[in-house]
Write an enzyme that holds these catalytic residues in place. Structure first.
Site, PDB file in Angstrom:
ATOM      1  N   ASP A 183      -2.234 -10.122  -0.072  1.00  0.00           N
ATOM      2  CA  ASP A 183      -2.637  -8.880   0.592  1.00  0.00           C
ATOM      3  C   ASP A 183      -2.576  -7.700  -0.377  1.00  0.00           C
ATOM      4  O   ASP A 183      -2.830  -7.856  -1.566  1.00  0.00           O
ATOM      5  CB  ASP A 183      -1.731  -8.666   1.824  1.00  0.00           C
ATOM      6  CG  ASP A 183      -2.451  -7.928   2.934  1.00  0.00           C
ATOM      7  OD1 ASP A 183      -2.653  -6.708   2.810  1.00  0.00           O
ATOM      8  OD2 ASP A 183      -2.817  -8.574   3.935  1.00  0.00           O
ATOM      9  N   HIS A 223      -0.610  -2.772   4.813  1.00  0.00           N
ATOM     10  CA  HIS A 223      -1.063  -3.947   5.540  1.00  0.00           C
ATOM     11  C   HIS A 223      -0.217  -5.187   5.229  1.00  0.00           C
ATOM     12  O   HIS A 223       0.287  -5.865   6.134  1.00  0.00           O
ATOM     13  CB  HIS A 223      -2.526  -4.151   5.125  1.00  0.00           C
ATOM     14  CG  HIS A 223      -3.286  -5.145   5.889  1.00  0.00           C
ATOM     15  ND1 HIS A 223      -3.721  -6.325   5.329  1.00  0.00           N
ATOM     16  CD2 HIS A 223      -3.747  -5.139   7.149  1.00  0.00           C
ATOM     17  CE1 HIS A 223      -4.413  -6.992   6.213  1.00  0.00           C
ATOM     18  NE2 HIS A 223      -4.445  -6.304   7.341  1.00  0.00           N
ATOM     19  N   SER A 272      -5.945  -9.561  11.677  1.00  0.00           N
ATOM     20  CA  SER A 272      -4.965  -9.405  10.597  1.00  0.00           C
ATOM     21  C   SER A 272      -3.552  -9.684  11.058  1.00  0.00           C
ATOM     22  O   SER A 272      -2.726 -10.136  10.273  1.00  0.00           O
ATOM     23  CB  SER A 272      -4.962  -7.955  10.096  1.00  0.00           C
ATOM     24  OG  SER A 272      -5.781  -7.810   8.991  1.00  0.00           O
TER      25      SER A 272
END
Ligand SMILES: *[C@@H]1O[C@H](CO)[C@@H](O)[C@H](O)[C@H]1NC(C)=O
Ligand SMILES: *[C@@H]1O[C@H](CO)[C@@H](O)[C@H](O)[C@H]1NC(C)=O
Ligand SMILES: *[C@@H]1O[C@H](CO)[C@@H](O)[C@H](O)[C@H]1NC(C)=O
Ligand SMILES: *[C@@H]1O[C@H](CO)[C@@H](O)[C@H](O)[C@H]1NC(C)=O
Ligand SMILES: *[C@@H]1O[C@H](CO)[C@@H](O)[C@H](O)[C@H]1NC(C)=O
Length: 884
Positions: free
Chosen positions: A194, A232, A403
């Site tokens: 990520d 994220h 996600s």
């Protein structure tokens, strides 16, 4: 041997990590990945090419990274071409160091893939759906017990409804029972691929696994979040492995180890991504990937060949040969009509594709469907999001999108690996299929599959139940190794009627074929196909199995204006899990829109993947190459098992009432269908030199439709060889023509120069084991196809002048706007963003994807400026207007 080596083990070991460690300077350098024969010293090769050897490329055997001064051209291809010419013209048989190069690829920086963050706004909470008071009371009591027994002090645990939902009871991953058994992810390791991972945050520092972590964006061992937008990955990590402590909440596998691989924060090359996808793959067991091509309903993109090789490599060698587990988010583009079969990561058989359901158990508007979708789990929507750890000792209550679903699944698989670390990557998929719980049976178009499971393109086999999958894993009998059956290319070359009619083609798989392939029962199926169409989004493709189960391989997409059709694109389906595979497989291609856009269904082939009959005969799948799909014309003579008694594929025109198959069971090989209804399918218009000169054998009253399927009769074989020869002759004349043209110095004419360079490129590729789709199409579509194909169909050919030409065209600052890279805004807004942004630079012929993903080097600097406007991403995550 003159050039064999040398490469002392010590030298290699010293270099082993060098290729990852060294920073990249794409402004002044060019980088090349070469696949060598394993006999020759990379140093020797480097010297011969005037490059330096940076080191081996991650875990990919005999792949090496080389660096040289920046040059206009792909100097490796140029040298290989020279070498080849010399060999040909001078008959130079002396072994040469460059003969050891099996494959080469000049590296390009491209935009990172897009994060699949929470699309907003989430719908209002659906009051009235709450469970009965009784259920709620019971759940609250259960929560109290769990907190008391396990000593949970995490302040937001009670908000973590996805772990234990006391409001909409039953809508959680059902994990607390496992925790009470001591199953908390001990000994399991998940890598979050990520934008970084805050290894210093209190919630993650104890579980952080440094050895398995790396920063591929800002070269170095610590994948720290560095951009204000880099949140994220940390949020995803918290869902898996946030500790049971005083910070935020807990991860679903709170005693698992967590690694970070940072690839989404800057431009990146395929070489670096390939290394990341294999990083420490003996210890990183599960790779959680919440990203992919844009979910704009118009992208159709897949990993490059090096990344594909890395994924297969991990499945064959990772975890001591049991196979790395890749978990991918299905995508957030459902609102744009997107579908996860247009994404080469989610539709890989090596990835477990995970969609989302919200806290009410409903389908959130963003979560993509497709026939490759294996399972769903909880995420944002229905008025709430996922509550998890955030960067800098903060907590996030805005995490969501698919996600957030993928890491939750990855964490559940970590629980499975605690109890059964010996399971293979395929065992994990079986367990998922077997234990997923179907939901919302009244919607989502569920089909009952051959093995009595329910499948929905929207929900896969249902939602993950942690307790159920771990209990099933405890006594799971491991499946035998993988086997596969490939059909030959099935040539169709039929115009596709518009509207609800379609072109249907059947192919019969016999028991004998599967016996020969050592294939016992199916798991995945893939279909690779070529369709020419002037508006790709109009097309849809269904596959109907012998057991009459339907895979919607492709659906029409309103946003997809690409003029390229499908070029050796591979769709995947998990619908047919457990079928034997024997019988007729029918593919139906429709052009769903009645408009001026037309198309032709060129060809397809079917691959059946599954469990072997005889484990001792299992084989190792070879690494993919760029020319895997180049065998359109030749495969007929080699692939079909000689002993088979099956009927050939039968091009059939039907009004597509789905399961209708041929009504001409005995039509001979290569015959055209007798049109059942003259208007829906007209005879193939293709008529070129090849067909006219190769007259069919005497006793054939039927003229072969343009291309042979695969010949059983001698007549057909003659025809096949004849056309191949003619095509060959034509290609040679073409080459001679261009060669002459060059000697006349057509370089004055820019157009001529351009074409010459292209040809040169292809020659080089041929040498390097490459080859372009243009050549493939030359085989399939005949001579005309060979020519027209050279402009498009370059999916696998990421280097080359043509690519540069288009990339140059997209050098528009707006294109590199941060907003274009980090798309954490609602998908609906994204659609319009791409429409006016990168979309406008893409012209046709499939260059959209290349334009979009290629940036000139100077643009890379624009990247560091990321997101001062982004600090507030918590408060209005995704709800803010399109950044421009
Ligand atoms: C959820 O877990 C409990 C044990 O904690 C188990 O009894 C129950 O069957 C599980 N739910 C499902 C649907 O399997
Ligand atoms: C973890 O792995 C080690 C070595 O493989 C093993 O001895 C140990 O029992 C495992 N621990 C758990 C909790 O499974
Ligand atoms: C497949 O279809 C052909 C043509 O319709 C038919 O003759 C054949 O029996 C079918 N095979 C099976 C196994 O159903
Ligand atoms: C062909 O199809 C059209 C409508 O699709 C129908 O009206 C016509 O009767 C059909 N002709 C034959 C010969 O089946
Ligand atoms: C064509 O001829 C071959 C041998 O001459 C024969 O076996 C075959 O049946 C014939 N095919 C047709 C369609 O008549």
């Amino acid at each position: 041997m003159k050039f064999s080596t040398l490469a002392a083990p010590i030298g290699l070991a010293a270099l082993a990590t060098a290729a990852n460690v060294l920073p990249r300077d794409f402004d002044s350098n060019d980088y090349y990945v070469l696949h060598l024969d394993g006999q020759t010293s990379p140093t020797e090769v480097a010297r011969s090419l005037g490059l330096s050897h940076e080191g081996p490329l991650g875990e990919l055997q005999d792949h090496h990274l080389f660096v040289g001064r920046k040059a206009e051209h792909d100097i490796v291809k140029r040298e290989l071409t020279k070498r080849r010419r010399r060999k040909r013209s001078l008959g130079d048989e002396e072994p040469h160091v460059l003969d050891s190069v099996l494959f080469s690829e000049k590296q390009k920086l491209r935009k990172p893939w897009e994060k699949r963050m929470a699309p907003r706004p989430a719908g209002p909470s659906r009051k009235g759906l709450f469970s009965s008071d009784e259920g709620v009371d019971w759940a609250i009591k259960k929560q109290k017990d769990v907190i008391g027994t396990l000593g949970i002090k995490d302040p937001i645990f009670k908000d973590q409804w996805h772990l234990l939902n006391t409001v909409q009871t039953g809508h959680d991953v059902n994990v607390t029972g496992l925790w009470l058994e001591g199953i908390t992810g001990k000994n399991a390791t998940v890598a979050i691929v990520d934008d970084g991972l805050d290894m210093e945050t209190d919630d993650l520092k104890d579980n952080y696994y440094a050895q398995g972590s790396w920063d591929f964006n800002d070269k170095g061992p610590d994948p720290k979040p560095r951009l204000s937008d880099d949140k994220h990955g940390t949020r995803c990590a918290g869902e898996v492995s946030a500790g049971k402590n005083n910070a935020c909440g807990v991860g679903v596998a709170y005693d698992s180890k967590i690694a970070g691989l940072r690839i989404l924060s800057k431009l990146i090359s395929d070489a670096d991504e390939a290394v990341a996808m294999n990083y420490d793959f003996q210890h990183n067991q599960i790779y959680s990937c919440s990203w992919g091509p844009p979910d704009d309903g118009q992208s159709m993109d897949a990993p490059g060949i090096l990344i594909k090789r890395a994924m297969l490599n991990a499945v064959q060698k990772g975890r001591g040969g049991l196979g790395s587990i890749y978990v991918f988010a299905s995508g957030n583009g459902a609102g744009n009509g997107d579908n996860c079969n247009f994404d080469g990561y989610t539709n890989s058989i090596y990835s477990i594709t995970v969609g989302a359901v919200d806290r009410n158990g409903d389908h959130p508007y963003y979560s993509e469907s497709c026939s490759a979708n294996l399972v769903v789990t909880y995420s944002s929507g229905g008025g709430d999001s996922i509550h998890t750890t955030d960067v800098g000792n903060a907590c996030s209550d805005t995490h969501g999108g698919t996600s957030a679903a993928a890491p939750l699944a990855a964490g559940i698989y970590a629980l499975v690996l605690q109890v059964r670390p010996d399971l293979s990557w395929r065992d994990m998929q079986y367990l998922t299929v077997n234990t997923a719980v179907p939901i919302n049976l009244d919607s989502g178009e569920w089909q009952t599959t051959t093995i009595g499971k329910q499948f929905s393109h929207m929900y896969g086999y249902g939602k993950l139940d942690s307790y159920a999958i771990v209990q099933a894993a405890k006594n799971w009998k491991k499946v035998k190794p993988q086997a596969w059956y490939y059909s030959p290319w099935i040539h169709v070359n039929k115009p596709i009627p518009q509207g609800d009619a379609g072109v249907a083609v059947s192919y019969e798989v016999t028991q004998a074929m599967l016996d020969e392939a050592n294939l016992e029962r199916l798991e995945h199926i893939t279909v690779t196909m070529n369709i020419d169409h002037t508006r790709r989004g109009d097309l849809s493709v269904d596959l109907i199995s012998p057991n009459k189960l339907v895979s919607h391989l492709s659906v029409s997409r309103k946003n997809d204006e690409a003029r390229s059709g499908y070029e050796d694109w591979t769709f995947m389906s998990v619908v047919h899990w457990g079928e034997t595979g024997v019988g007729n497989w029918t593919i139906i291609v429709k052009d769903t829109q009645i408009n001026s856009h037309q198309g032709t269904f060129t060809d397809w082939h079917l691959k059946l993947w599954g469990e072997s009959k005889d484990a001792s005969k299992a084989k190792v799948l070879p690494m993919p190459t760029e020319d895997d799909d180049n065998d359109h014309a030749v495969i007929a003579t080699t692939t079909l098992p000689a002993a088979t008694t099956s009927l050939p594929p039968q091009p059939v025109a039907t009004e597509t009432k789905s399961t209708t198959v041929s009504d001409h069971p005995n039509r001979p090989v290569n015959s055209k269908p007798t049109p059942t209804n003259g208007s829906s399918v007209t005879p193939s218009p293709t008529s070129d030199e090849a067909t006219s000169e190769t007259s069919p054998p005497a006793n054939s009253t039927w003229l072969p439709s343009f291309l042979p399927t695969f010949g059983k009769s001698a007549a057909t074989m003659v025809w096949v060889y004849g056309s191949a020869a003619l095509i060959g002759v034509f290609c040679i004349s073409l080459a001679v023509y261009f060669w002459l043209a060059r000697r006349k110095r057509l370089r004055n004419n820019p157009r001529g120069d351009y074409e010459f360079e292209l040809l040169d490129e292809e020659e080089a590729e041929g040498l390097a084991g490459g080859g372009s789709s243009a050549e493939k199409r030359g085989g399939a579509g005949g001579v005309g196809g060979g020519l027209s194909g050279s402009g498009g169909g370059k999916r696998g050919t990421r280097g080359g002048e043509l690519y540069d030409a288009f990339a140059g065209g997209s050098e528009d600052e707006d294109d590199v706007d941060v907003g274009g890279v980090y798309r954490d805004r609602p998908v609906d807004e994204r659609g319009s963003g791409s429409g006016s942004g990168s979309g406008s630079t893409s012209t046709d012929n499939g260059h959209r994807q290349q334009t979009r993903r290629t940036l000139s080097d100077d643009e890379s600097s624009g990247h560091h400026v990321v997101g001062d406007d982004d600090d507030d991403s918590d408060s209005d995550d995704g709800a803010r207007p399109l950044r421009r």
